[in-house]
Motif scaffolding. Sequence first.
Motif, PDB file in Angstrom:
ATOM      1  N   UNK A 117       0.805  -1.220   0.000  1.00 34.74           N
ATOM      2  CA  UNK A 117       0.000   0.000   0.000  1.00 34.74           C
ATOM      3  C   UNK A 117       0.839   1.271   0.000  1.00 34.74           C
ATOM      4  N   UNK A 118       2.156   1.157  -0.090  1.00 33.80           N
ATOM      5  CA  UNK A 118       3.005   2.341   0.064  1.00 33.80           C
ATOM      6  C   UNK A 118       2.790   3.390  -1.023  1.00 33.80           C
ATOM      7  N   UNK A 119       2.346   2.983  -2.196  1.00 33.52           N
ATOM      8  CA  UNK A 119       2.104   3.955  -3.264  1.00 33.52           C
ATOM      9  C   UNK A 119       0.746   4.632  -3.132  1.00 33.52           C
ATOM     10  N   UNK A 120      -0.186   3.992  -2.445  1.00 38.09           N
ATOM     11  CA  UNK A 120      -1.545   4.515  -2.347  1.00 38.09           C
ATOM     12  C   UNK A 120      -1.818   5.250  -1.042  1.00 38.09           C
ATOM     13  N   UNK A 160      -1.805   2.962  -8.366  1.00 34.33           N
ATOM     14  CA  UNK A 160      -2.174   3.897  -7.294  1.00 34.33           C
ATOM     15  C   UNK A 160      -2.558   5.268  -7.843  1.00 34.33           C
ATOM     16  N   UNK A 161      -1.863   5.715  -8.868  1.00 34.33           N
ATOM     17  CA  UNK A 161      -2.155   7.027  -9.438  1.00 34.33           C
ATOM     18  C   UNK A 161      -3.554   7.126 -10.008  1.00 34.33           C
ATOM     19  N   UNK A 178      -4.212   9.003   0.804  1.00 34.43           N
ATOM     20  CA  UNK A 178      -5.243   8.922   1.835  1.00 34.43           C
ATOM     21  C   UNK A 178      -4.895   9.802   3.026  1.00 34.43           C
ATOM     22  N   UNK A 179      -3.645   9.767   3.457  1.00 35.51           N
ATOM     23  CA  UNK A 179      -3.256  10.620   4.581  1.00 35.51           C
ATOM     24  C   UNK A 179      -3.314  12.093   4.184  1.00 35.51           C
ATOM     25  N   UNK A 215      -2.546  -6.293 -10.091  1.00 36.18           N
ATOM     26  CA  UNK A 215      -1.777  -5.691  -8.991  1.00 36.18           C
ATOM     27  C   UNK A 215      -2.059  -4.197  -8.883  1.00 36.18           C
ATOM     28  N   UNK A 216      -3.266  -3.877  -8.494  1.00 35.11           N
ATOM     29  CA  UNK A 216      -3.724  -2.489  -8.491  1.00 35.11           C
ATOM     30  C   UNK A 216      -3.045  -1.616  -7.431  1.00 35.11           C
TER      31      UNK A 216
END
Length: 294
Positions: A41-44, A266-267, A48-49, A260-261
């Motif tokens: 989840x590091x790219x997404x 993520x973009x 969110x934050x 692998x979404x």
Amino acid sequence: MDTFTHADLVFDVTDTPPPSGTDAAETVVLLHGFPEDRHSWEALAPALTAAGYRVLAPDLRGYSPRARPAARSAYALDRLAGDVLALADAAGARRFHVVGHDWGAMLAWQVAAAHPDRVSSLTALSVPHPMAFTRAMFTSTQALRSWYMLVCQLPWLPELVLSLRGGRLIGRGLVRAGLDEESADRYSVRAADRGAMRGPVNWYRGLPFDLRRPVPRVAVPTLYVWGTADGYVSRAAAQLCPNYVTGSYRFLALDGASHWLPECEAGRISAVLTEHLANASAPGAGTAGVRTPH
């Protein structure tokens, strides 16, 4: 918060507050799939934050080194859902948004269906509602795409195969399926350790227990994202999904995207995801809303 406990298991978790650091921030729980981990989840997560959410990304049961029960019954979806609720409780989140990918999506569907009083919204990446997936097994090519699920029912052999050549065999397979090489290399390290792979494979071995307890329809606001080049999930399975959602529902098909979404798309996902979360929190959100089944 770096860890949380449930049923005598200790889970590792990445807990990222929004830039403001406010305690009133809404919480988003991110559930990874197979053979991923919380780093998927590091790219997404930054989107969110930045939008003001507190983000919790755990290494799930079977993946956290201190949360690897041996029994396959320990990986039934209802037990896995207990882990998610325990995380939310430890974080002080009475309600939360849940986002899942692959097996994490299966788990997210279960949590949202069984505990609508705790879930503000659901976002499922790649994998549709479990009942849509099961139905597609008998009405489309989905069974051919899911042959590995049957193989994973065997004892010890899946772990042995996944560990071949130091895990590089599965790494190459993941890259062929569309995953970036850096992520594939990271997941290959775990695959090289047969002991470490027993828990992840046990998610598949827990499937017979899930078949006895069908997942109900989902009433919370739902976003489902699927890649048109996904080699594991058929279009038929994706298009059956709205039959199992009674609340507001949006379907986003990403042209050319693989399975692998979180790592690779993520973009394209971040804007629609943050919009979905905001809409789900708006007054009157719930059963009313857009439904885009195709």
